[in-house]
Design a protein around this motif. Structure first.
Motif, short mmCIF file in Angstrom:
data_model
loop_
_atom_site.label_atom_id
_atom_site.label_comp_id
_atom_site.label_asym_id
_atom_site.label_seq_id
_atom_site.Cartn_x
_atom_site.Cartn_y
_atom_site.Cartn_z
N THR A 23 -19.32 -31.47 9.20
CA THR A 23 -19.04 -32.62 8.35
C THR A 23 -18.89 -32.11 6.92
O THR A 23 -19.83 -31.55 6.36
CB THR A 23 -20.17 -33.64 8.46
OG1 THR A 23 -20.35 -33.98 9.84
CG2 THR A 23 -19.85 -34.88 7.66
N ILE A 24 -17.71 -32.25 6.35
CA ILE A 24 -17.36 -31.60 5.09
C ILE A 24 -18.38 -31.91 3.99
O ILE A 24 -18.76 -31.04 3.22
CB ILE A 24 -15.95 -32.05 4.65
CG1 ILE A 24 -14.90 -31.44 5.61
CG2 ILE A 24 -15.65 -31.60 3.22
CD1 ILE A 24 -14.86 -29.95 5.62
N ALA A 25 -18.84 -33.15 3.89
CA ALA A 25 -19.73 -33.53 2.79
C ALA A 25 -21.02 -32.75 2.76
O ALA A 25 -21.67 -32.65 1.73
CB ALA A 25 -20.03 -35.03 2.87
N TYR A 26 -21.43 -32.14 3.91
CA TYR A 26 -22.72 -31.44 3.99
C TYR A 26 -22.55 -29.97 4.38
O TYR A 26 -23.51 -29.29 4.70
CB TYR A 26 -23.62 -32.15 5.02
CG TYR A 26 -23.74 -33.61 4.75
CD1 TYR A 26 -24.73 -34.11 3.92
CD2 TYR A 26 -22.82 -34.52 5.29
CE1 TYR A 26 -24.82 -35.47 3.63
CE2 TYR A 26 -22.90 -35.88 5.00
CZ TYR A 26 -23.90 -36.34 4.18
OH TYR A 26 -23.98 -37.68 3.89
N MET A 27 -21.32 -29.47 4.32
CA MET A 27 -21.04 -28.13 4.83
C MET A 27 -21.29 -27.08 3.75
O MET A 27 -20.85 -27.20 2.62
CB MET A 27 -19.59 -28.07 5.32
CG MET A 27 -19.26 -26.82 6.12
SD MET A 27 -17.60 -26.92 6.86
CE MET A 27 -17.87 -28.13 8.14
N SER A 28 -21.99 -26.01 4.12
CA SER A 28 -22.34 -24.95 3.18
C SER A 28 -21.11 -24.11 2.86
O SER A 28 -20.15 -24.06 3.64
CB SER A 28 -23.43 -24.07 3.78
OG SER A 28 -22.95 -23.40 4.92
N PRO A 29 -21.13 -23.40 1.70
CA PRO A 29 -19.97 -22.58 1.34
C PRO A 29 -19.63 -21.54 2.40
O PRO A 29 -18.44 -21.30 2.68
CB PRO A 29 -20.43 -21.91 0.03
CG PRO A 29 -21.41 -22.87 -0.56
CD PRO A 29 -22.13 -23.46 0.60
N SER B 169 -10.39 -35.95 -1.04
CA SER B 169 -9.94 -35.55 0.28
C SER B 169 -10.89 -34.50 0.85
O SER B 169 -11.58 -33.81 0.10
CB SER B 169 -8.52 -34.96 0.19
OG SER B 169 -8.56 -33.72 -0.48
N PRO B 170 -10.94 -34.34 2.20
CA PRO B 170 -11.80 -33.31 2.79
C PRO B 170 -11.52 -31.92 2.22
O PRO B 170 -12.44 -31.13 2.01
CB PRO B 170 -11.47 -33.39 4.28
CG PRO B 170 -11.03 -34.80 4.48
CD PRO B 170 -10.29 -35.17 3.22
N THR C 205 -18.25 -35.88 12.81
CA THR C 205 -18.16 -34.44 13.00
C THR C 205 -16.73 -34.11 13.41
O THR C 205 -16.22 -34.64 14.39
CB THR C 205 -19.12 -33.99 14.11
OG1 THR C 205 -20.43 -34.42 13.76
CG2 THR C 205 -19.09 -32.48 14.28
N LEU C 206 -16.06 -33.23 12.65
CA LEU C 206 -14.64 -32.98 12.87
C LEU C 206 -14.36 -31.50 12.96
O LEU C 206 -15.15 -30.66 12.56
CB LEU C 206 -13.81 -33.59 11.73
CG LEU C 206 -13.91 -35.11 11.55
CD1 LEU C 206 -13.18 -35.52 10.30
CD2 LEU C 206 -13.34 -35.81 12.76
N VAL C 207 -13.17 -31.18 13.49
CA VAL C 207 -12.65 -29.81 13.49
C VAL C 207 -11.74 -29.68 12.28
O VAL C 207 -10.81 -30.46 12.11
CB VAL C 207 -11.85 -29.52 14.77
CG1 VAL C 207 -11.33 -28.10 14.76
CG2 VAL C 207 -12.72 -29.78 16.00
N HIS C 208 -12.00 -28.70 11.39
CA HIS C 208 -11.26 -28.55 10.15
C HIS C 208 -10.55 -27.20 10.10
O HIS C 208 -11.06 -26.21 10.61
CB HIS C 208 -12.20 -28.63 8.94
CG HIS C 208 -13.12 -29.81 8.98
ND1 HIS C 208 -12.73 -31.07 8.64
CD2 HIS C 208 -14.43 -29.90 9.33
CE1 HIS C 208 -13.75 -31.89 8.77
NE2 HIS C 208 -14.79 -31.21 9.18
N THR D 39 -7.47 -23.37 0.45
CA THR D 39 -6.34 -23.37 -0.49
C THR D 39 -6.19 -24.71 -1.20
O THR D 39 -5.27 -24.89 -1.98
CB THR D 39 -5.03 -23.06 0.26
OG1 THR D 39 -4.87 -24.01 1.32
CG2 THR D 39 -5.07 -21.65 0.83
N ALA D 40 -7.09 -25.66 -0.91
CA ALA D 40 -7.00 -26.97 -1.57
C ALA D 40 -7.35 -26.85 -3.04
O ALA D 40 -8.26 -26.13 -3.40
CB ALA D 40 -7.94 -27.96 -0.89
#
Length: 644
Positions: free
Chosen positions: A180-186, A221-222, A318-321, A328-329
């Protein structure tokens, strides 16, 4: 329109064991159903993965392995996994059913939390993650949607190992990431790797959201959110809520450091820091002013309106990114919270503070001769955490007999002896009295009783008779109790309602097509009095072709039943597989496995592996095979009927 009406799983009996009753939720990877485990007569939650995942053999293999690991993880703050399996392309987990709401639901309704309450939610989350980390497991998807708040105030974490299982599938090749992008570590964004420190990062973001009512990077955006996690610093909560205690700012900033090595090593290390921060908060501190429209600090109280003044966090499936797109965003600044004003603490200042605290403590010891200290305030803490904290401060600890309390959850400190704040010798003994929660009563056994007798027995036990429903039965006479909800033996609060399910009538089992000796034995076991008569017929020999009373007719216990058994035709007719001369070219007789008394799932696998088609008929509802036809030998591809 209610989409659950068209759900093909509703009403089905999965794996011959789980009757699906309603759909609770649906997410990006799975749907969750309320189901009855007919074998153990208990309510469970079934998480059924979406078909795109269930068709992936790599995912199914890893999913089964992860389920076994999670099932071995026993902790009061982890949703227990009972079972896993597959049925007709449905891959599922059977889990503990936890009545209540997700932390996401509560955040949407009431907004941010005062500092003390935020820590009291985070501490059990960290305890659950810490237990997993000690067992070598990483959650990988910590977020409010995966934190459950029960109706009696407990906190439980769900979905351990699911993200790891999804990563193993064919759908997630190099260059993608799960979470989940909002909680994802670097490091999850840049390299796709995750360890215990990645869970710590997500827990830090979770604490930020509890304290501020919003995520660090909101309304973007994600791809831009992922970019911000890699290149920016999560701001201190006090940048949004100025009266946030410094200790909580420090905890959030430490947990969300971009460098994994500078974070707490695992959730247990962060747990120690969180407990220390909680202990440092004044118990009588005035609660932070909640947003407009929010209600009292109770985490489970329903407010009348949506809190104002807070941005409502978005849904977090929970998504596949794609990692390439994320990296590159371009950075986005719109909607980002303001940076904290003023200078930030440095490691030099922190080290100096530690030295100053040590000097003050040494001076106090000199003047008091180091003999006395105050009993720490451990009230409301988890009993294990409180014990560890007291021992850390040099006390000897004893655990007293638990006492019931209507407000404090089980296994939390109700009181201490001596009481908090009292001065005692350094090596004094502290007795912790845990709460055993509200008074709970076991639902009495009222099965096979009449409605009136059952309700009287429930009332005598200190519980309240609830609603009554009726369903047909193959085993219980009309008007008698078939089951209760909650189930017999379950412990519930004093005065809780107990629903009764009565039999609408004892129905005649359908034994047609069953082998005659098997049908006779089955009916006698069920208390009937069968008589078997033989009749010449073109049906398969030794097979029931008629029964009186008819199938599904209402009957009484011990009733006489007449079964008509086929002797086969008079002409010497044989079924093709009974005469080797009649076997068609290319056909080979195969021994039919005798799967009687085996679990239905095992029986299905064994028969299909031998090359037979299988028809399953429910007659006893036990989950085990009670009859099989035909037996002996038959060509591969023959249909074998089993009853359970």
């Amino acid at each position: 329109m209610d989409t659950t009406v068209a759900d093909p799983l509703l009403g089905r009996l999965l794996d011959g064991r789980y009757r699906v009753e309603s759909r609770i939720a649906r997410g990006g990877m799975a749907a969750v159903y309320l189901a009855l485990d007919v074998r153990l007569d208990r309510t469970v939650a079934l998480k059924v993965m979406h078909p795109s995942l269930a068709e992936d053999p790599d995912f199914v293999r890893r999913f089964i392995g992860e389920a076994k690991s999670v099932a071995s993880l026993s902790h009061p703050n982890v949703v227990h996994v009972f079972d896993q399996g597959t049925d007709a392309g449905n891959v599922y987990l059977s889990m503990e059913y936890v009545p209540g709401r997700t932390l996401r639901d509560v955040l949407r309704r009431r907004g941010r939390f005062p500092a003390r309450e935020a820590l009291e939610i985070l501490i059990p989350v960290l305890a659950a993650l810490g237990a997993a980390h000690q067992a070598g497991m990483v959650h990988r998807d910590v977020k409010p949607e995966n934190v459950l708040l029960t109706d009696d105030g407990r906190v439980k974490v769900v979905d351990f190992g699911l993200a790891r299982a999804i990563e193993a599938g064919n759908q997630t090749k190099t260059g993608v990431m799960i979470g989940t992008i909002a909680y994802m570590s670097p490091e999850q964004v840049t390299a796709g790797v995750a360890d215990a420190r990645s869970d710590v990062y997500a827990a830090g973001v979770l604490l930020f959201e509890l304290l501020t009512g919003q995520q660090p990077y909101l309304g973007e955006s994600p791809m831009s959110v992922a970019y911000r996690h890699v290149h920016d610093r999560v701001p201190a909560p006090s940048a949004i809520v100025p009266d946030t205690p410094q200790a909580l700012d420090t905890l959030v900033l430490s947990a969300t450091d971009r460098a994994p090595d500078r974070r707490p090593a695992d959730a247990t290390a962060m747990l120690v820091a969180a407990v220390e921060a909680h202990r440092g908060l004044p118990r009588d501190m005035a609660p932070q002013r909640p947003p407009t429209g929010a209600t009292s600090p109770s985490i489970l109280r329903e407010p009348g309106v949506t809190p104002g003044g807070n941005a409502v966090p978005p849904a977090n499936p929970t998504l596949v990114h794609s990692r390439t797109e994320m990296m590159t965003a371009p950075p986005a600044t719109a909607g980002a919270p303001a940076r904290r004003r003023g200078p930030r603490p440095t490691w030099f200042i922190v080290a100096l503070a530690v030295l100053m605290i040590g000097a003050i403590a040494g001076t106090g010891w000199w003047f008091s001769e180091g003999r006395y200290t105050k009993v720490p305030d451990l009230l409301g803490l988890n009993i294990a955490i409180a014990k560890a904290e007291a021992k850390k401060q040099g006390f000897e600890v004893k655990i007293g007999t638990a006492e019931h309390d209507d407000k404090l959850a089980e296994d939390k400190v109700l009181r201490t002896d001596p009481e908090p704040g009292k001065e005692v010798l350094n090596d004094a003994v502290i007795t912790l009295i845990p709460s055993s929660g509200p008074v709970k009563i076991a639902v009495p056994n009222v099965l096979n009783l009449s409605q009136g007798d059952a309700q009287a027995k429930i009332s005598d036990a200190g519980l309240t008779p609830g609603s009554v429903s009726r369903v047909p039965s193959d085993t219980v006479q009309r008007g008698l109790v078939m089951r209760t909800n909650p189930q017999v033996g379950a412990k519930v609060r004093e005065g809780s309602r107990v629903q009764l399910v009565l039999s609408a009538g004892l129905l005649m089992p359908d034994v047609s097509d069953m082998q005659c000796d098997q049908a006779d034995a089955f009916l006698r076991q069920k208390g009937f009095n069968p008589t078997v008569v033989q009749q010449t017929d073109n049906a398969q020999p030794n097979t029931i072709i008629a029964q009186v009373p008819a199938a599904r007719a209402e009957v009484t216990a011990g009733q006489a039943v007449q079964l008509t058994c086929s002797k086969g035709p008079d002409t010497g007719f044989h079924w093709p597989w009974e005469d080797p001369n009649n076997v068609q070219p290319g056909q080979t007789l195969v021994a039919i496995p005798d799967v009687r008394f085996k679990k239905v799932t095992d029986a299905l696998g064994e028969l299909r592996a031998a090359g037979f088609k299988v028809r399953v008929r429910r007659i006893a509802g036990t989950g085990a095979v009670v009859a099989e036809n035909p037996l002996g030998q038959a060509p591969a591809g023959t249909r074998v009927t089993i009853w359970h």
